[in-house]
Design a protein around this motif. Structure first.
Motif, PDB file in Angstrom:
ATOM      1  N   HIS A   1       0.660  -1.073  -0.046  1.00  0.00           N
ATOM      2  CA  HIS A   1       0.118   0.153  -0.063  1.00  0.00           C
ATOM      3  C   HIS A   1       0.883   1.275  -0.197  1.00  0.00           C
ATOM      4  CE1 HIS A   1      -3.030  -3.017   1.144  1.00  0.00           C
ATOM      5  NE2 HIS A   1      -3.532  -2.520   0.371  1.00  0.00           N
ATOM      6  N   LEU A   2       2.135   1.179  -0.184  1.00  0.00           N
ATOM      7  CA  LEU A   2       3.063   2.164  -0.703  1.00  0.00           C
ATOM      8  C   LEU A   2       3.705   2.422  -1.877  1.00  0.00           C
ATOM      9  CD1 LEU A   2       5.152   2.537   3.080  1.00  0.00           C
ATOM     10  CD2 LEU A   2       3.232   3.950   2.286  1.00  0.00           C
ATOM     11  N   THR A   3       2.924   1.380  -2.546  1.00  0.00           N
ATOM     12  CA  THR A   3       3.409   1.250  -4.112  1.00  0.00           C
ATOM     13  C   THR A   3       2.299   1.208  -5.096  1.00  0.00           C
ATOM     14  OG1 THR A   3       3.242  -1.190  -3.968  1.00  0.00           O
ATOM     15  CG2 THR A   3       5.352  -0.386  -3.124  1.00  0.00           C
ATOM     16  N   GLY A   4       2.738   1.210  -6.367  1.00  0.00           N
ATOM     17  CA  GLY A   4       1.591   1.127  -7.483  1.00  0.00           C
ATOM     18  C   GLY A   4       0.464   2.225  -7.152  1.00  0.00           C
ATOM     19  N   ARG A   5      -0.404   1.841  -7.547  1.00  0.00           N
ATOM     20  CA  ARG A   5      -1.747   2.745  -7.292  1.00  0.00           C
ATOM     21  C   ARG A   5      -2.250   3.086  -6.102  1.00  0.00           C
ATOM     22  NH1 ARG A   5      -1.685  -1.021 -11.058  1.00  0.00           N
ATOM     23  NH2 ARG A   5      -2.587  -2.709  -9.881  1.00  0.00           N
ATOM     24  N   PHE A   6      -1.705   2.485  -4.932  1.00  0.00           N
ATOM     25  CA  PHE A   6      -1.706   3.082  -3.789  1.00  0.00           C
ATOM     26  C   PHE A   6      -0.699   3.996  -3.223  1.00  0.00           C
ATOM     27  CE2 PHE A   6      -4.248  -0.639  -3.644  1.00  0.00           C
ATOM     28  CZ  PHE A   6      -5.317  -0.241  -2.692  1.00  0.00           C
ATOM     29  N   ALA A   7       0.423   4.090  -3.998  1.00  0.00           N
ATOM     30  CA  ALA A   7       1.747   5.114  -3.617  1.00  0.00           C
ATOM     31  C   ALA A   7       1.260   6.559  -3.428  1.00  0.00           C
ATOM     32  CB  ALA A   7       2.661   4.990  -4.786  1.00  0.00           C
ATOM     33  N   PRO A   8       1.850   7.066  -2.199  1.00  0.00           N
ATOM     34  CA  PRO A   8       1.443   8.434  -2.091  1.00  0.00           C
ATOM     35  C   PRO A   8       1.797   9.349  -2.982  1.00  0.00           C
ATOM     36  CG  PRO A   8       3.226   7.704  -0.642  1.00  0.00           C
ATOM     37  CD  PRO A   8       2.772   6.344  -1.538  1.00  0.00           C
ATOM     38  N   VAL A   9       1.168  10.560  -3.285  1.00  0.00           N
ATOM     39  CA  VAL A   9       1.673  11.744  -3.927  1.00  0.00           C
ATOM     40  C   VAL A   9       1.792  12.832  -2.977  1.00  0.00           C
ATOM     41  CG1 VAL A   9       0.412  10.869  -6.221  1.00  0.00           C
ATOM     42  CG2 VAL A   9      -0.618  12.388  -4.495  1.00  0.00           C
TER      43      VAL A   9
ATOM     44  N   SER B   1      -8.919   0.915 -12.160  1.00  0.00           N
ATOM     45  CA  SER B   1      -9.004   0.367 -10.426  1.00  0.00           C
ATOM     46  C   SER B   1     -10.215   1.682  -9.857  1.00  0.00           C
ATOM     47  CB  SER B   1      -7.684   0.134  -9.814  1.00  0.00           C
ATOM     48  OG  SER B   1      -7.241  -0.881 -10.431  1.00  0.00           O
ATOM     49  N   VAL B   2     -11.299   1.020  -9.482  1.00  0.00           N
ATOM     50  CA  VAL B   2     -12.039   2.038  -9.035  1.00  0.00           C
ATOM     51  C   VAL B   2     -12.318   2.177  -7.416  1.00  0.00           C
ATOM     52  CG1 VAL B   2     -13.505   2.022 -11.010  1.00  0.00           C
ATOM     53  CG2 VAL B   2     -14.171   0.685  -9.238  1.00  0.00           C
ATOM     54  N   GLY B   3     -12.888   3.220  -7.139  1.00  0.00           N
ATOM     55  CA  GLY B   3     -13.076   3.602  -5.652  1.00  0.00           C
ATOM     56  C   GLY B   3     -14.555   3.639  -5.183  1.00  0.00           C
ATOM     57  N   GLU B   4     -14.666   4.019  -4.160  1.00  0.00           N
ATOM     58  CA  GLU B   4     -16.019   4.308  -3.285  1.00  0.00           C
ATOM     59  C   GLU B   4     -16.709   4.976  -4.445  1.00  0.00           C
ATOM     60  OE1 GLU B   4     -17.242   5.423   0.939  1.00  0.00           O
ATOM     61  OE2 GLU B   4     -16.483   7.224  -0.261  1.00  0.00           O
TER      62      GLU B   4
ATOM     63  N   ALA C   1     -10.907   6.921 -10.189  1.00  0.00           N
ATOM     64  CA  ALA C   1     -10.399   5.696 -10.797  1.00  0.00           C
ATOM     65  C   ALA C   1      -9.092   6.051 -11.461  1.00  0.00           C
ATOM     66  CB  ALA C   1     -11.396   5.201 -12.041  1.00  0.00           C
ATOM     67  N   THR C   2      -8.149   4.899 -11.366  1.00  0.00           N
ATOM     68  CA  THR C   2      -6.848   4.965 -12.004  1.00  0.00           C
ATOM     69  C   THR C   2      -6.731   3.902 -13.087  1.00  0.00           C
ATOM     70  OG1 THR C   2      -6.005   5.816  -9.951  1.00  0.00           O
ATOM     71  CG2 THR C   2      -4.516   4.891 -11.385  1.00  0.00           C
ATOM     72  N   ASP C   3      -5.982   4.175 -13.962  1.00  0.00           N
ATOM     73  CA  ASP C   3      -5.821   3.276 -15.152  1.00  0.00           C
ATOM     74  C   ASP C   3      -4.670   2.577 -14.760  1.00  0.00           C
ATOM     75  OD1 ASP C   3      -4.928   2.108 -17.675  1.00  0.00           O
ATOM     76  OD2 ASP C   3      -6.439   3.490 -18.569  1.00  0.00           O
ATOM     77  N   ARG C   4      -4.645   1.266 -14.810  1.00  0.00           N
ATOM     78  CA  ARG C   4      -3.585   0.229 -14.490  1.00  0.00           C
ATOM     79  C   ARG C   4      -2.714   0.197 -15.505  1.00  0.00           C
ATOM     80  NH1 ARG C   4      -8.169  -2.485 -12.871  1.00  0.00           N
ATOM     81  NH2 ARG C   4      -8.071  -3.855 -14.882  1.00  0.00           N
ATOM     82  N   THR C   5      -2.796   0.773 -16.781  1.00  0.00           N
ATOM     83  CA  THR C   5      -1.502   0.724 -17.895  1.00  0.00           C
ATOM     84  C   THR C   5      -0.985   1.905 -17.672  1.00  0.00           C
ATOM     85  OG1 THR C   5      -3.192   1.833 -19.362  1.00  0.00           O
ATOM     86  CG2 THR C   5      -3.362  -0.652 -19.226  1.00  0.00           C
ATOM     87  N   ASP C   6      -1.365   3.116 -17.270  1.00  0.00           N
ATOM     88  CA  ASP C   6      -0.394   4.088 -17.134  1.00  0.00           C
ATOM     89  C   ASP C   6      -0.664   5.044 -16.163  1.00  0.00           C
ATOM     90  OD1 ASP C   6      -3.031   5.508 -17.329  1.00  0.00           O
ATOM     91  OD2 ASP C   6      -2.641   6.174 -19.614  1.00  0.00           O
ATOM     92  N   ASN C   7      -1.296   4.525 -14.845  1.00  0.00           N
ATOM     93  CA  ASN C   7      -1.501   5.400 -13.818  1.00  0.00           C
ATOM     94  C   ASN C   7      -2.251   6.575 -13.838  1.00  0.00           C
ATOM     95  OD1 ASN C   7      -0.654   3.343 -11.943  1.00  0.00           O
ATOM     96  ND2 ASN C   7       1.644   4.102 -11.881  1.00  0.00           N
ATOM     97  N   SER C   8      -2.770   6.791 -14.934  1.00  0.00           N
ATOM     98  CA  SER C   8      -3.589   8.207 -15.012  1.00  0.00           C
ATOM     99  C   SER C   8      -4.991   8.058 -14.309  1.00  0.00           C
ATOM    100  CB  SER C   8      -3.885   8.551 -16.451  1.00  0.00           C
ATOM    101  OG  SER C   8      -4.699   7.580 -16.978  1.00  0.00           O
ATOM    102  N   SER C   9      -5.108   9.032 -13.573  1.00  0.00           N
ATOM    103  CA  SER C   9      -6.390   9.065 -12.725  1.00  0.00           C
ATOM    104  C   SER C   9      -7.599   9.956 -13.291  1.00  0.00           C
ATOM    105  CB  SER C   9      -6.039   9.448 -11.264  1.00  0.00           C
ATOM    106  OG  SER C   9      -5.431   8.557 -10.592  1.00  0.00           O
ATOM    107  N   TRP C  10      -8.965   9.333 -13.172  1.00  0.00           N
ATOM    108  CA  TRP C  10     -10.099  10.008 -13.643  1.00  0.00           C
ATOM    109  C   TRP C  10     -11.278   9.997 -12.550  1.00  0.00           C
ATOM    110  CZ3 TRP C  10      -9.794  11.237 -18.866  1.00  0.00           C
ATOM    111  CH2 TRP C  10      -8.693  10.727 -19.568  1.00  0.00           C
TER     112      TRP C  10
ATOM    113  N   PRO D   1      -5.284  15.936 -12.786  1.00  0.00           N
ATOM    114  CA  PRO D   1      -3.743  16.213 -13.320  1.00  0.00           C
ATOM    115  C   PRO D   1      -2.826  15.480 -12.454  1.00  0.00           C
ATOM    116  CG  PRO D   1      -5.169  17.890 -12.173  1.00  0.00           C
ATOM    117  CD  PRO D   1      -6.111  17.158 -12.584  1.00  0.00           C
ATOM    118  N   VAL D   2      -3.261  14.867 -11.544  1.00  0.00           N
ATOM    119  CA  VAL D   2      -2.233  13.963 -10.759  1.00  0.00           C
ATOM    120  C   VAL D   2      -2.775  12.624 -10.480  1.00  0.00           C
ATOM    121  CG1 VAL D   2      -1.113  15.823  -9.712  1.00  0.00           C
ATOM    122  CG2 VAL D   2      -2.939  14.692  -8.471  1.00  0.00           C
ATOM    123  N   ARG D   3      -2.156  11.527 -10.174  1.00  0.00           N
ATOM    124  CA  ARG D   3      -2.557  10.261  -9.744  1.00  0.00           C
ATOM    125  C   ARG D   3      -3.169  10.394  -8.463  1.00  0.00           C
ATOM    126  NH1 ARG D   3      -0.656   6.754  -6.697  1.00  0.00           N
ATOM    127  NH2 ARG D   3       1.500   7.541  -6.808  1.00  0.00           N
ATOM    128  N   VAL D   4      -4.438   9.910  -8.138  1.00  0.00           N
ATOM    129  CA  VAL D   4      -5.232   9.749  -6.855  1.00  0.00           C
ATOM    130  C   VAL D   4      -5.062   8.446  -6.523  1.00  0.00           C
ATOM    131  CG1 VAL D   4      -7.431  10.243  -5.832  1.00  0.00           C
ATOM    132  CG2 VAL D   4      -6.786  11.816  -7.737  1.00  0.00           C
TER     133      VAL D   4
END
Length: 480
Positions: free
Chosen positions: A12-20, A411-414, A435-444, A464-467
């Protein structure tokens, strides 16, 4: 010998959970599709986001500094802003340039030489779980601690103690009664009284100060609650704090299934607490509760887990072990306050979490509910990560539907409901989620129509940043 803590090995400190760490402001965000013009307000979401590399330990979803992400929607356009919840501890760490407090399991507390007398040997505030608005206050909420008040643009204004009436703080999951405007809260503690409840009026004044819940004689973790016309509904699973074990390198939470799980119905009028008990199970999140007018029983919908497993976090495979399938999933408990009994019925065994309803139905029968879901289609999803959204219609003692939107590479959230202004039907509005795209880490930010959510988003707003994935949020219409 306890192995040294290596944050690079914590999922949970890596990948799509990694902090910004960047705080960003952006206007005129890119929109794919068309934003509905009846969306006029702000979608907010809080979540764990360590400001500096953690030391000692890191326990998702409880550890981590709070960061609130906001997307303002109006007239088909969108802007974005994110800000850390700046507690005194975070400010001290920013001055030092690195983490000073360890994670909850490490018991690393800085001394006066590092942070001064006022912060020395204190636990770090963690208002990183939820964000709500009540009585004009925008609050970033911790697990069971003082919340921090935020300004309209998400700047931190300071601790909120409700004019000193709630000095110990409140839960991360209060419930706001849409009829009375009252906000019901609870707070658990490591010392007596181990569990209290309070009520805050629609004007922000505390109407009932911290009131002990009788029958609780040990410290237990309770993440969520529910509310009905008559009761606060608290589920006490057998997750007990063990500070002695933590001081000696063990876990600070002990799962003791032989104790079973109890449900407390706390009368809102201050009457005696009604209890019901059953075999052990854990819940992170309730869907909703309400009083059945036919027989006076309390109906509670929630997501059930067979046990608490904090290491990997909610949705972990560890919480869905072989043989436990019939103890997991969307569940309905019916509690009889007079007899002190309860019955539980599994409504769906799909792997789901983060349930939400139309918040205007809190404490009353709800027609629709939404959850984040694991489709089972993808191997390698991180614990607590979901690749689908799922909806149910309730009624006749159960649920129907189970409509699913497969999010593909996202990958989607609440999911959070944004109603069409002026309506009272939960089928009219939109469901919002990051939601965050697992292919490029873009968030929407995704916008799905309540009339046919399984058809997928009518609009996707590029953030504009990964969430980072997780945790909780809210929709705040401008009209309020």
């Amino acid at each position: 010998m306890t192995p040294a803590f290596d944050p690079t090995r914590v999922a949970h400190l890596t990948g799509r959970f990694a902090p910004v760490t960047a705080e960003v402001d952006a206007t005129d965000l890119e929109v794919t599709g068309e934003l509905p013009h009846d969306l006029d307000g702000v979608y907010l979401r809080n979540g764990p986001n360590p400001r500096f590399t953690p030391i000692g330990s890191y326990l998702y979803p409880l550890d981590g500094d709070g960061m609130v992400h906001g997307v303002w929607l109006s007239e088909g356009r969108a802007r974005y802003r994110n800000r850390f919840v700046r507690t005194p501890a975070m400010i001290a760490e920013e001055k030092a340039g690195h983490a000073l407090w360890g994670g909850l399991e490490s018991m690393i507390l800085p001394g006066p030489d590092e942070v001064g007398k006022s912060l020395a040997n204190t636990f770090k505030p963690l208002p990183d779980i939820n964000v709500v608005r009540h009585a004009g206050r925008l609050l970033a909420l911790a697990e069971s601690d003082r919340p921090f008040r935020l300004g309209a643009e998400l700047d931190t204004l300071g601790e909120e103690t409700f004019d000193g009436r709630l000095p110990a703080g409140i839960t991360a999951h209060p419930r706001i009664d849409p009829v009375t405007g009252e906000m019901a809260v609870f707070c658990y503690a490591l010392e007596p009284p181990f569990l209290t409840w309070s009520v805050i009026g629609p004007d922000g004044a505390v109407r009932r100060g911290p009131t002990p819940v009788e029958g609780v004689d040990e410290p237990q973790m309770i993440h969520d609650m529910a509310l009905t016309d008559r009761f606060l509904v608290l589920t006490l699973a057998p997750a007990y704090f063990d500070i002695a074990a933590a001081m000696n390198g063990g876990s600070f939470l002990a799962w003791r299934p032989e104790r079973g799980t109890r449900v407390a119905l706390v009368p809102r009028d201050g009457g005696p607490v009604r209890w019901a008990a059953d075999e052990a199970y854990w819940l992170w999140h309730t869907v909703n509760a309400y009083d059945d007018p036919a027989d006076g029983r309390v109906v509670l919908d929630y997501v059930q887990w067979p046990a608490l497993s904090l290491g990997p976090g909610p949705g972990s495979p560890d919480q869905h072990r072989a043989g436990d399938v019939d103890r997991h999933g969307l569940t309905r408990a019916v509690v009889d306050p007079a007899a002190g009994t309860m019955t539980r019925t599994r409504l769906d065994d799909a792997r789901v979490e983060l349930p939400r309803i139309d918040d205007r139905r809190v404490g009353r029968p709800h027609r629709w509910l939404a959850v984040a879901a694991d489709s089972g289609r993808i191997r390698g999803l991180l614990p607590g990560e979901y690749d689908a959204l799922r909806w149910y219609a309730t009624g006749n003692g159960g649920v129907t539907g189970g409509w699913t939107w497969d999010a593909g590479d996202l990958s989607v959230g609440e999911p959070v409901f944004a109603p069409v202004p002026g309506t009272r039907d939960g089928s009219r509005g939109h469901w919002l989620t990051f939601a965050t795209d697992r292919t490029d880490n873009s968030s929407w930010l995704l916008v799905l129509p309540a009339e046919d959510p399984s058809a997928g988003p009518v609009a996707r707003v590029r953030i504009p940043v990964r969430v980072p994935l997780g945790l909780h949020g809210c929709w705040l219409p401008t009209e309020e």
